[in-house]
Write a protein that holds these residues in place. Structure first.
Motif, PDB file in Angstrom:
ATOM      1  N   LYS A  71      23.229  12.421 -28.599  1.00 59.88           N
ATOM      2  CA  LYS A  71      24.078  13.591 -28.872  1.00 59.88           C
ATOM      3  C   LYS A  71      25.037  13.838 -27.707  1.00 59.88           C
ATOM      4  O   LYS A  71      26.241  14.074 -27.901  1.00 59.88           O
ATOM      5  N   SER A  74      27.881  11.268 -27.758  1.00 62.15           N
ATOM      6  CA  SER A  74      28.921  11.577 -28.745  1.00 62.15           C
ATOM      7  C   SER A  74      29.831  12.698 -28.255  1.00 62.15           C
ATOM      8  O   SER A  74      31.059  12.614 -28.344  1.00 62.15           O
ATOM      9  N   GLU A  75      29.223  13.757 -27.718  1.00 61.25           N
ATOM     10  CA  GLU A  75      30.016  14.903 -27.239  1.00 61.25           C
ATOM     11  C   GLU A  75      30.885  14.505 -26.055  1.00 61.25           C
ATOM     12  O   GLU A  75      32.061  14.876 -25.989  1.00 61.25           O
ATOM     13  N   ASP A  79      34.375  14.586 -27.626  1.00 61.44           N
ATOM     14  CA  ASP A  79      34.742  16.007 -27.605  1.00 61.44           C
ATOM     15  C   ASP A  79      35.311  16.446 -26.259  1.00 61.44           C
ATOM     16  O   ASP A  79      36.214  17.259 -26.206  1.00 61.44           O
ATOM     17  N   THR A 127      21.526  15.555 -33.476  1.00 57.61           N
ATOM     18  CA  THR A 127      22.269  14.345 -33.102  1.00 57.61           C
ATOM     19  C   THR A 127      23.161  13.885 -34.252  1.00 57.61           C
ATOM     20  O   THR A 127      24.335  13.539 -34.053  1.00 57.61           O
ATOM     21  N   ALA A 130      26.368  15.775 -34.450  1.00 54.47           N
ATOM     22  CA  ALA A 130      27.379  15.364 -33.465  1.00 54.47           C
ATOM     23  C   ALA A 130      28.121  14.107 -33.909  1.00 54.47           C
ATOM     24  O   ALA A 130      29.281  13.897 -33.543  1.00 54.47           O
TER      25      ALA A 130
END
Length: 984
Positions: A71, A74-75, A79, A127, A130
């Motif tokens: 997670k 991915s962020e 992001d 997760t 995300a």
């Protein structure tokens, strides 16, 4: 590498007890690991996912931590890294993750199907949430993932996380390929939802009394419905068997929209606005085949007798949503936000008070709600009217009476002004105003009456067309406003005066003609009772009232009646003025009394208010007080100077000196307002300008810097803009009085005397535009001072000052093109101006001036190739060899200038840019785009917010949107439309 990753992960989470106890520490280590992976890609990246999946299979504790790492990954990558990683690197990382995602996907599905551990399942869902927005769609729609998620939705422990995952899926929009899966997902979801949250549930009440988790569920539900409908509502419309579930879902969203939570309501409102606009556009274009032919029709069965076709399909779509739209109208009515004009609010203690500060969020919300209700009204005027009148009748009967219910209803009624045809609007308003006036009569209690008064004033102020067509209602309303002007409840008097002004501006002609059944015009009746009407008003309210009456008098076409009305209007202030001047003639010290100074200020402010609305017709009144006013100005100026001379700089901060300066400023403002509003009549200038030269200009020059009023500069800018070339002979005296002394004040730094700065350059621009011959007469040293001050102005970081400086520069450049002084001026200033403009163009601090920078540069490059410059721009003493022409010299000079400023660019790139400037000099659009491309490509602007470079295009788009809104009745409020014919 494989063993290294596995070992780290196992060490992070090998002991379950210590893992729980040291969770914060483990989380920090997770972050460090992800940062290493992100920044050391691809060296550590290739085997990371297989290593992670392998480690996850060793125990559920380790597996849970692996989910947390995934997670975070991915962020971090998708992001939070937009400013840290190039787009290419992000793309490569995403492709890398995509290629390895099968392992992650299999692991997640395995956990969700096999694990019984709550924490692990929650971590896995978190997760997945995300990853869902960017993973390949096949992993979502061509696997059992959706089916698995829907199985977890009914379980309370996983409900919110599952709903967040489903919302991510709902927000995906990649065409029609997966429509079948979306319909299936929605239908299963709706069946489950009705078990979890029965449709009969009072959702607002449940939200109020719910736990944090339950409230989060309602919030997530709003996000799911709005995301799904925004992208996939058409899919549900295409088959009859889905329509029931669609309408049930919309019913849920309507109920959620009543939840008392601002953020939840914003989410819902945003969607309702987009849906209603879509339905309105279809409704508005039903008879336009060019438009309807582009729209996707609805495949529900046609009503009996209907002909198949796009128009029929669009009508069918409207009918499909008719029930929902009716309920939505009631929602908008019940929850309408407060408009800006309403000054009376309920405070946190339940008391009715005057609003002290505007809430911008509420104003934005009102704008969206108003637009939505306008569209809803156009979709069905009858239903809109029926619902509003029914709710109003419940206020009268007491069945539904509360302050909030009446407020939102009246704000809604006011917001749809202009959306109905006139006949329907007239019928509707007659009933509304009658009922509101009756409610005011029968309701007891000071606070209750204040609320009703506020709503009457708001509603009548929104419907000038109705008031113009119904004199008796107009007169009743205005007399009611006069009643409210005696009501001392906070805010009522302010709102009464503001509403009176708004109504008079739109209906002024009605007040100066003798109406049927009347003996005299209303304005005459008003003036007879003037003293009584304003008796309880504060000074600032009286000024608004006088401005309103000035608008009435301005509408009178008979000069004798107009002068008589003005004389009667100004009788009270003139009487007081005469008393003060009479006393001052006996003893000048009388004018020094603070109370007398305040009275003088109040009288001047009253005169300014009337001058602003009466314009040229204020001449007789201003002539009456003008010379005495200048004498008071001179005396107060001397008092200020002596106070500052004796008390030092701090004396200018004392309340007494501030009061004296207020009188000086108001005197200047009154003269400025009158001359600005007066029609272009030379005799007015001849009458008023010469007497002001010494008392105003001379006073400015003689005063200490802290005692100089910036309004002197704006007054003379107004005079020059008004009387243009007639002022040429006076420019030298104006220059002598203000130029040198003001420059000394404002060029020491960029902060001191901010008001003087802008007004000084506005004065210079007026002189350059209309009195240019006066500038030619300046000595070379004086002209250099002017040019230096212009350069200083456009270097300023204050946008208004910089833009004024650039506009002034453009005026100077155009005027100095005349052959007789073109060579001398441009030999002196061409290269300096080019260098300075390029400096501000490329420094990233002056982006708002981009349009004007381009115009200046285009002028220079056009001029140098035009043949107007017949003498060389280069200095023969410093340039070793002559150039064939000025164009060649400027081309070489510009390349050297930019090469020095942009060492990161190659000589070929700079030369290409400069050649492009010369080639496109005759086409402003191409020239501008060429410069914009250069700035964006250069390192200076590559990572910047460059919206200011496109400000012109944005302004064009805003104007297009305004024209669209003007084409829809009511979308722009009648009070915002400037229409000289409104009063006919």
């Amino acid at each position: 590498m494989k063993n290294y990753i596995s070992e780290v992960i196992v060490q992070l989470s090998s002991n379950e007890a210590s893992f729980r106890a040291e969770r914060l520490y483990v989380n920090k280590l997770n972050i460090i690991l992800v940062q290493i992976l992100k920044h050391d890609w691809p060296a550590r990246w290739q085997s990371f996912i297989p290593d992670l999946v392998a480690a996850a299979k060793t125990s559920e504790t380790i597996c849970e931590n692996c989910m947390a790492i995934l997670k975070l990954l991915s962020e971090e990558v998708f992001d939070f890294s937009r400013g840290e990683m190039t787009q290419q690197k992000i793309k490569e990382l995403k492709q890398s993750l995509n290629s390895e995602f099968q392992l992650i996907h299999e692991l997640c599905l395995y956990i969700l199907s096999a694990s019984q551990r709550t924490e692990l399942i929650r971590a896995t869902l978190s997760t997945l949430h995300a990853f869902l927005s960017w993973i390949p769609l096949g992993y979502i729609f061509e696997s059992t993932l959706l089916e698995t998620l829907l199985k977890f939705f009914p379980v309370p422990s996983y409900r919110n996380l599952t709903l967040q995952c489903l919302t991510e899926v709902a927000a995906l929009n990649f065409g029609d390929y997966y429509n079948v899966q979306y319909v299936k997902m929605y239908n299963i979801f709706m069946v489950q939802l009705q078990t979890i949250l029965p449709s009969s549930t009072n959702i607002p009440e449940a939200y109020t009394h719910g736990t944090t988790e339950e409230q989060a569920f309602i919030q997530n539900l709003a996000l799911f419905f709005t995301s799904f409908y925004k992208f996939h509502i058409r899919v549900l419309e295409t088959a009859q068997e889905n329509i029931s579930a669609l309408l049930v879902g919309l019913e849920y969203l309507l109920n959620i929209s009543y939840v008392d939570d601002t953020e939840v309501f914003k989410v819902c409102l945003d969607y309702w606005n987009s849906l209603v606009l879509e339905l309105f556009d279809a409704h508005d274009n039903m008879d336009n085949p060019a438009v309807t032919g582009k729209m996707i029709g609805v495949q529900v069965p046609l009503l009996p007798g209907m002909v198949e076709g796009h128009g029929a399909q669009l009508l069918q779509r409207r009918q499909l949503y008719a029930g929902t739209m009716s309920k939505l109208r009631m929602l908008m009515i019940c929850r309408m936000a407060k408009p800006e004009e309403v000054l009376i609010v309920e405070d946190e203690n339940g008391n009715i008070v005057r609003e002290t500060m505007k809430d911008n969020d509420v104003l934005v919300q009102y704008k969206i709600m108003r637009e939505t209700l306008i569209y809803l009204s156009h979709l069905d005027h009858e239903d809109t009217e029926k619902q509003m009148l029914k709710k109003l009748s419940k206020q009268l009967s007491g069945e539904d009476w509360t302050w909030n219910n009446l407020n939102t209803l009246c704000w809604a009624i006011g917001s749809i002004s202009g959306s109905m045809v006139e006949e329907q609007e007239n019928r509707f308003l007659v009933m509304v105003i009658r009922d509101l006036l009756n409610l005011c009569e029968i309701t007891k209690g000071k606070d209750n009456k204040a609320v009703i008064a506020s709503n009457i004033m708001y509603v009548v102020g929104q419907y000038p067309r109705f008031l113009r067509a119904h004199w008796k209602f107009l007169k009743t309303v205005v007399n009611k406003l006069f009643e409210f002007m005696h009501e001392t409840h906070p805010g009522v008097q302010d709102m009464a005066c503001d509403t009176f002004l708004k109504i008079v501006q739109k209906c002024k002609r009605k007040f100066v003609i003798v109406q049927v059944g009347e003996n005299e015009p209303f304005v005459s009746e008003l003036l007879s009772a003037l003293a009584t009407t304003v008796a309880d008003l504060e000074p600032h309210q009286i000024h608004t009232f006088y401005e309103s009456v000035g608008h009435m008098i301005q509408a009178e076409s008979d000069p004798h009646k107009r002068d008589e009305y003005l004389h009667r209007l100004m009788e009270l202030p003139n009487q007081k003025w005469s008393e003060i001047i009479g006393q001052a003639r006996q003893s000048v010290d009388f004018l020094k009394d603070p109370d007398v100074i305040r009275t003088v200020l109040n009288i001047l402010q009253t005169n300014t208010s009337v001058a602003s609305s009466l314009g040229t017709y204020f001449l007789t009144q201003v002539s009456l007080i003008f010379l005495d006013m200048l004498n008071v100005y001179r005396m107060y100026s001397e008092l200020i100077s002596s106070s500052i001379a004796e008390g030092g700089p701090f004396a200018s901060k004392t309340s007494y000196v501030k009061l004296l300066r207020s009188v000086k400023r108001e005197t200047l403002k009154l003269i400025d307002t009158f001359l600005d509003k007066a029609e272009d009549q030379p005799q007015i200038g001849k009458q008023f300008v010469p007497p002001m030269m010494d008392p105003v200009l001379g006073d400015y020059a003689r005063n200490l810097p802290d005692a100089r009023e910036s309004e002197v500069l704006s007054l003379f800018a107004t005079i020059i803009n008004k009387y243009k070339a007639a002022m040429i002979d006076d420019v030298p005296r104006i220059f002598e009085a203000v130029f040198q002394c003001t420059l000394e004040m404002i060029t020491k730094n960029f902060e001191d005397y901010p008001e003087h700065r802008l007004k000084f350059f506005s004065l210079l621009r007026a002189i350059a535009t209309y009195c240019f011959p006066a500038l030619i007469r300046l000595s070379s040293q004086q002209l250099k001072l002017v040019m230096d001050s212009i350069i200083w102005a456009f270097r300023h970081t204050e946008r208004n000052i910089a833009e004024t400086g650039l506009n002034l520069l453009l005026e100077m450049l155009k005027n100095f093109q005349a052959p007789e002084f073109c060579n001398q001026f441009y030999r002196t200033y061409f290269l300096t101006i080019e260098q300075e403009i390029f400096a501000v163009l490329t420094d990233t601090f002056h982006k708002p001036g981009f349009k004007l920078h381009v115009l200046v540069l285009q002028h220079l490059f056009f001029l140098v190739e035009s043949g107007l410059l017949t003498e060389p721009l280069w200095d023969a003493a410093t340039v070793p060899y002559p150039y064939p022409n000025n164009g060649t010299f400027v081309r070489e000079y510009t390349i050297k200038l930019l090469s020095t400023s942009f060492p990161n660019m190659t000589a070929a790139e700079v030369a290409q840019f400069v050649n492009g400037l010369f080639e496109s000099r005759n086409d402003l659009s191409t020239f501008k785009n060429h410069i914009r491309d250069f700035l964006v490509q250069s390192k200076e602007f590559s990572a910047q917010d460059n919206k200011d470079l496109y400000a012109e295009e944005a302004a064009v788009q805003r104007e297009r949107e305004r024209q669209r809104m003007l084409s829809i009745p009511g979308l722009i409020a009648p009070n915002e439309i400037q229409d000289e014919m409104l009063d006919s």
